[in-house]
Design a protein around this motif. Structure first.
Motif, PDB file in Angstrom:
ATOM      1  N   PRO A   1     152.830  32.568  -9.900  1.00 11.79           N
ATOM      2  CA  PRO A   1     152.637  33.986  -9.575  1.00 11.79           C
ATOM      3  C   PRO A   1     152.479  34.213  -8.072  1.00 11.79           C
ATOM      4  CG  PRO A   1     151.134  33.290 -11.323  1.00 11.79           C
ATOM      5  CD  PRO A   1     151.772  32.055 -10.762  1.00 11.79           C
ATOM      6  N   LEU A   2     152.929  35.368  -7.594  1.00  7.35           N
ATOM      7  CA  LEU A   2     152.690  35.758  -6.202  1.00  7.35           C
ATOM      8  C   LEU A   2     151.195  35.888  -5.944  1.00  7.35           C
ATOM      9  CD1 LEU A   2     155.441  38.472  -5.746  1.00  7.35           C
ATOM     10  CD2 LEU A   2     155.213  36.389  -4.377  1.00  7.35           C
ATOM     11  N   LEU A   3     150.519  36.562  -6.840  1.00  3.33           N
ATOM     12  CA  LEU A   3     149.064  36.668  -6.829  1.00  3.33           C
ATOM     13  C   LEU A   3     148.595  36.312  -8.226  1.00  3.33           C
ATOM     14  CD1 LEU A   3     148.346  40.055  -4.999  1.00  3.33           C
ATOM     15  CD2 LEU A   3     148.199  37.744  -4.046  1.00  3.33           C
ATOM     16  N   GLY A   4     147.431  35.723  -8.332  1.00  4.49           N
ATOM     17  CA  GLY A   4     146.921  35.395  -9.650  1.00  4.49           C
ATOM     18  C   GLY A   4     145.473  34.977  -9.603  1.00  4.49           C
ATOM     19  N   PHE A   5     144.872  34.985 -10.785  1.00  4.38           N
ATOM     20  CA  PHE A   5     143.493  34.532 -10.925  1.00  4.38           C
ATOM     21  C   PHE A   5     143.308  34.007 -12.337  1.00  4.38           C
ATOM     22  CE2 PHE A   5     143.200  38.645 -12.856  1.00  4.38           C
ATOM     23  CZ  PHE A   5     142.213  38.526 -13.823  1.00  4.38           C
ATOM     24  N   SER A   6     142.254  33.236 -12.503  1.00  3.13           N
ATOM     25  CA  SER A   6     141.890  32.744 -13.818  1.00  3.13           C
ATOM     26  C   SER A   6     140.387  32.893 -13.997  1.00  3.13           C
ATOM     27  CB  SER A   6     142.292  31.279 -13.984  1.00  3.13           C
ATOM     28  OG  SER A   6     142.012  30.847 -15.304  1.00  3.13           O
ATOM     29  N   PRO A   7     139.966  33.584 -15.049  1.00  8.22           N
ATOM     30  CA  PRO A   7     138.534  33.755 -15.299  1.00  8.22           C
ATOM     31  C   PRO A   7     137.958  32.533 -16.016  1.00  8.22           C
ATOM     32  CG  PRO A   7     139.783  35.025 -16.900  1.00  8.22           C
ATOM     33  CD  PRO A   7     140.779  34.359 -15.986  1.00  8.22           C
ATOM     34  N   ARG A   8     137.626  31.512 -15.284  1.00  9.49           N
ATOM     35  CA  ARG A   8     137.086  30.281 -15.863  1.00  9.49           C
ATOM     36  C   ARG A   8     135.581  30.435 -16.084  1.00  9.49           C
ATOM     37  NH1 ARG A   8     141.806  27.843 -16.221  1.00  9.49           N
ATOM     38  NH2 ARG A   8     143.089  27.642 -14.359  1.00  9.49           N
ATOM     39  N   ARG A   9     135.047  29.613 -16.943  1.00  9.43           N
ATOM     40  CA  ARG A   9     133.628  29.736 -17.302  1.00  9.43           C
ATOM     41  C   ARG A   9     132.707  29.654 -16.082  1.00  9.43           C
ATOM     42  NH1 ARG A   9     130.764  30.091 -21.593  1.00  9.43           N
ATOM     43  NH2 ARG A   9     132.441  29.637 -23.048  1.00  9.43           N
ATOM     44  N   GLN A  10     132.946  28.715 -15.176  1.00  5.83           N
ATOM     45  CA  GLN A  10     132.058  28.504 -14.030  1.00  5.83           C
ATOM     46  C   GLN A  10     132.287  29.492 -12.888  1.00  5.83           C
ATOM     47  OE1 GLN A  10     129.464  26.450 -13.983  1.00  5.83           O
ATOM     48  NE2 GLN A  10     129.967  25.981 -16.099  1.00  5.83           N
TER      49      GLN A  10
END
Length: 141
Positions: free
Chosen positions: A64-73
Motif C-alpha cells: 500500500p502507498l499508505l497503511g496501518f495495522s491495528p496490532r494488539r500491542q
C-alpha cells in the motif's frame, strides 16, 4: 503482498483492545483524507492505494502507498522507508517507536496528529512522485 478483499469495517469492529479499535477508526479517516483513496484490506493491514517497488538487489513487490495495522500491542503505521533521504521527521510526534519503515503508536491520544498527518502526506508525496532514492517505485493504484 496483495489485497485480500476483506471487509474493512468488519475487520476494524473485531479489533481489540478498544483503544486500538478507536485508533483504527481515526487512522482510516486520516489516511482516506490524505490519500484520497478508500481503505482496502491486505491481510491484517488496512491499505490506501498501492505501488510496486524494485530494489537494486532485484527484490520487488507490491504494498500500500499508505497503511496501518491495528496490532494488539500498538498501531503499526507504514511510512516511507527511512533509507530515503527525505523520510518524514517524527521528532515532534510524541511517544512512538520505529522499525524499518514502521512507526509504532500505543495510543493516538498521546501523539500530535498534525505531525502524523504531515508525515503521511510527505510519505505519500514522495512515493507518488517516484522520487525515492532506495528503489524504483511505480504507483499502481
Amino acid at each position: 503482498m496483495k489485497p485480500t478483499g476483506g471487509d474493512v469495517a468488519a475487520f476494524v469492529a473485531a479489533v481489540t483492545p478498544a483503544v486500538r479499535r478507536r485508533d483504527a477508526e481515526t487512522m482510516i479517516a486520516m489516511m482516506s483524507e490524505v490519500s484520497g483513496r478508500e481503505p482496502v484490506l491486505w491481510g491484517t493491514i488496512v491499505g490506501f492505494g498501492s505501488y510496486h517497488y524494485r530494489y537494486p538487489t532485484g527484490t520487488e513487490g507490491d504494498v500500500p502507498l499508505l497503511g496501518f495495522s491495528p496490532r494488539r500491542q500498538a498501531t503499526t503505521v507504514y511510512l516511507l522507508d527511512p533509507r530515503d533521504s527525505a523520510a518524514p521527521d517524527l521528532s515532534k510526534l510524541g511517544p512512538h517507536t520505529t522499525g524499518a519503515s514502521c512507526v509504532y503508536l500505543k495510543d493516538l491520544a498521546d501523539i500530535d496528529l498534525d505531525v502524523l498527518r504531515a508525515a503521511l502526506t510527505q510519505s505519500l508525496a514522495r512515493l507518488t512522485s517516484g522520487a525515492v532514492d532506495y528503489a524504483e517505485i511505480t504507483v499502481t493504484g
